[in-house]
Design a protein around this motif. Structure first.
Motif, PDB file in Angstrom:
ATOM      1  N   LEU A  49       8.032   7.503  -5.320  1.00 32.82           N
ATOM      2  CA  LEU A  49       7.513   7.055  -6.555  1.00 32.82           C
ATOM      3  C   LEU A  49       8.758   7.260  -7.562  1.00 32.82           C
ATOM      4  N   GLN A  50       8.615   6.148  -8.403  1.00 34.41           N
ATOM      5  CA  GLN A  50       9.621   6.273  -9.625  1.00 34.41           C
ATOM      6  C   GLN A  50       9.121   6.434 -10.954  1.00 34.41           C
ATOM      7  N   VAL A  51       9.620   7.298 -11.905  1.00 36.78           N
ATOM      8  CA  VAL A  51       8.810   7.110 -13.164  1.00 36.78           C
ATOM      9  C   VAL A  51      10.141   7.435 -14.008  1.00 36.78           C
ATOM     10  N   ALA A  52       9.687   7.091 -15.394  1.00 43.81           N
ATOM     11  CA  ALA A  52      10.633   7.332 -16.469  1.00 43.81           C
ATOM     12  C   ALA A  52      10.657   8.780 -16.919  1.00 43.81           C
ATOM     13  N   GLN A  53       9.294   9.613 -16.849  1.00 44.55           N
ATOM     14  CA  GLN A  53       9.811  10.915 -16.969  1.00 44.55           C
ATOM     15  C   GLN A  53       8.245  11.671 -16.547  1.00 44.55           C
ATOM     16  N   LEU A  54       8.605  13.023 -16.364  1.00 43.51           N
ATOM     17  CA  LEU A  54       7.288  13.770 -15.916  1.00 43.51           C
ATOM     18  C   LEU A  54       6.829  14.397 -17.320  1.00 43.51           C
ATOM     19  N   SER A  55       5.547  14.399 -17.477  1.00 36.34           N
ATOM     20  CA  SER A  55       5.034  15.320 -18.497  1.00 36.34           C
ATOM     21  C   SER A  55       4.090  16.518 -17.842  1.00 36.34           C
ATOM     22  N   LEU A  56       4.468  17.633 -18.269  1.00 34.79           N
ATOM     23  CA  LEU A  56       3.709  18.862 -17.411  1.00 34.79           C
ATOM     24  C   LEU A  56       2.912  19.425 -18.233  1.00 34.79           C
ATOM     25  N   VAL A  57       1.685  20.155 -17.858  1.00 32.17           N
ATOM     26  CA  VAL A  57       1.013  21.065 -18.856  1.00 32.17           C
ATOM     27  C   VAL A  57       1.049  22.257 -18.204  1.00 32.17           C
ATOM     28  N   ARG A  58       1.516  23.086 -19.146  1.00 31.08           N
ATOM     29  CA  ARG A  58       1.528  24.630 -18.610  1.00 31.08           C
ATOM     30  C   ARG A  58       0.367  25.396 -19.190  1.00 31.08           C
ATOM     31  N   SER A  59      -0.018  26.210 -18.601  1.00 31.41           N
ATOM     32  CA  SER A  59      -0.983  26.985 -18.828  1.00 31.41           C
ATOM     33  C   SER A  59      -0.834  28.689 -18.664  1.00 31.41           C
ATOM     34  N   ALA A  60      -1.466  29.406 -19.196  1.00 31.94           N
ATOM     35  CA  ALA A  60      -1.539  30.698 -19.223  1.00 31.94           C
ATOM     36  C   ALA A  60      -2.286  31.290 -18.046  1.00 31.94           C
ATOM     37  N   TYR A  61      -3.056  30.294 -17.559  1.00 30.49           N
ATOM     38  CA  TYR A  61      -4.188  30.924 -16.529  1.00 30.49           C
ATOM     39  C   TYR A  61      -3.368  30.610 -15.223  1.00 30.49           C
ATOM     40  N   SER A  62      -2.387  30.029 -15.210  1.00 32.41           N
ATOM     41  CA  SER A  62      -1.645  29.812 -13.674  1.00 32.41           C
ATOM     42  C   SER A  62      -0.111  30.102 -13.742  1.00 32.41           C
ATOM     43  N   PRO A  63       0.276  30.427 -12.756  1.00 34.31           N
ATOM     44  CA  PRO A  63       1.885  30.701 -12.731  1.00 34.31           C
ATOM     45  C   PRO A  63       2.596  29.416 -13.244  1.00 34.31           C
ATOM     46  N   ASP A  64       3.611  29.745 -13.716  1.00 31.30           N
ATOM     47  CA  ASP A  64       4.411  28.489 -14.345  1.00 31.30           C
ATOM     48  C   ASP A  64       5.141  27.805 -13.327  1.00 31.30           C
ATOM     49  N   TYR A  65       5.406  26.659 -13.622  1.00 33.44           N
ATOM     50  CA  TYR A  65       6.176  25.831 -12.642  1.00 33.44           C
ATOM     51  C   TYR A  65       7.363  26.632 -12.312  1.00 33.44           C
ATOM     52  N   ARG A  66       7.890  26.206 -11.375  1.00 29.62           N
ATOM     53  CA  ARG A  66       9.387  26.632 -10.905  1.00 29.62           C
ATOM     54  C   ARG A  66      10.133  25.621 -10.753  1.00 29.62           C
ATOM     55  N   LEU A  67      11.386  25.553 -11.219  1.00 25.27           N
ATOM     56  CA  LEU A  67      12.391  24.450 -11.435  1.00 25.27           C
ATOM     57  C   LEU A  67      13.617  24.923 -10.146  1.00 25.27           C
ATOM     58  N   CYS A  68      13.885  24.209  -9.410  1.00 28.41           N
ATOM     59  CA  CYS A  68      14.760  24.445  -8.246  1.00 28.41           C
ATOM     60  C   CYS A  68      16.240  23.666  -8.349  1.00 28.41           C
ATOM     61  N   LEU A  69      17.128  24.136  -8.871  1.00 28.51           N
ATOM     62  CA  LEU A  69      18.448  23.349  -8.861  1.00 28.51           C
ATOM     63  C   LEU A  69      19.134  23.543  -7.536  1.00 28.51           C
ATOM     64  N   PRO A  70      19.911  22.386  -7.338  1.00 31.37           N
ATOM     65  CA  PRO A  70      20.792  22.632  -6.034  1.00 31.37           C
ATOM     66  C   PRO A  70      21.909  23.797  -5.907  1.00 31.37           C
ATOM     67  N   GLY A  71      21.795  24.531  -4.980  1.00 24.17           N
ATOM     68  CA  GLY A  71      22.596  25.886  -4.534  1.00 24.17           C
ATOM     69  C   GLY A  71      22.157  26.978  -5.424  1.00 24.17           C
ATOM     70  N   GLN A  72      20.855  27.076  -6.088  1.00 22.44           N
ATOM     71  CA  GLN A  72      20.326  27.895  -6.963  1.00 22.44           C
ATOM     72  C   GLN A  72      18.808  28.348  -6.437  1.00 22.44           C
ATOM     73  N   PRO A  73      18.427  29.461  -6.739  1.00 18.90           N
ATOM     74  CA  PRO A  73      17.220  30.097  -6.399  1.00 18.90           C
ATOM     75  C   PRO A  73      16.164  29.302  -7.425  1.00 18.90           C
ATOM     76  N   CYS A  74      15.125  29.117  -7.108  1.00 18.46           N
ATOM     77  CA  CYS A  74      14.237  28.602  -8.084  1.00 18.46           C
ATOM     78  C   CYS A  74      13.844  29.649  -9.193  1.00 18.46           C
ATOM     79  N   ARG A  75      13.599  29.058 -10.321  1.00 18.43           N
ATOM     80  CA  ARG A  75      13.217  29.899 -11.518  1.00 18.43           C
ATOM     81  C   ARG A  75      12.037  29.242 -12.374  1.00 18.43           C
TER      82      ARG A  75
END
Length: 127
Positions: free
Chosen positions: A76-102
């Motif tokens: 899939l190819q997109v121009a951007q991602l639009s994420l909805v973040r909620s206090a009712y579920s854990p936050d998204y984790r971003l994983c960068l190459p060579g680093q732990p997910c945060r």
């Protein structure tokens, strides 16, 4: 290549050409992971991983079971991602190459929604 994140008036530029997003499915309570490539003006979803099927998470044809998870290639190819973040579920984790997910909250305010993720453009160079 660079990745630009923005939410609630805050923004950040990360010098990466690939990243992964991981989140906990709100009903099934299992991780879902997407591996993205950053292009000059698009994001390309190269691989997705899910530990099992369930509510809205059917395993697609051609998926391979590997390391306790199903792997597939949505392409899939997109121009951007639009994420909805909620206090009712854990936050998204971003994983960068060579680093732990945060959690995304390590970069941007947790309460800010939507959170936009996209390939940086020339006008972002001043940031």
């Amino acid at each position: 290549m660079a990745l630009c994140l923005s939410a609630g008036g805050a923004s950040i530029k990360l010098a990466v050409s690939a990243f992964s997003l991981v989140w906990l499915h709100s009903i099934e309570k299992i991780d879902w992971q997407e591996d993205w490539q950053v292009g000059s003006d698009t994001l390309t979803l190269a691989t997705a991983w899910v530990k099992g099927s369930g509510a809205g998470m059917e395993i697609p044809d051609g998926a391979v079971h590997e390391g306790g998870r199903w792997r597939y290639h949505p392409r899939l190819q997109v121009a951007q991602l639009s994420l909805v973040r909620s206090a009712y579920s854990p936050d998204y984790r971003l994983c960068l190459p060579g680093q732990p997910c945060r959690p995304l909250a390590d970069w941007l305010p947790a309460a800010a929604t939507p959170t936009e993720i996209r390939a940086c453009r020339e006008e972002d160079a001043a940031r």
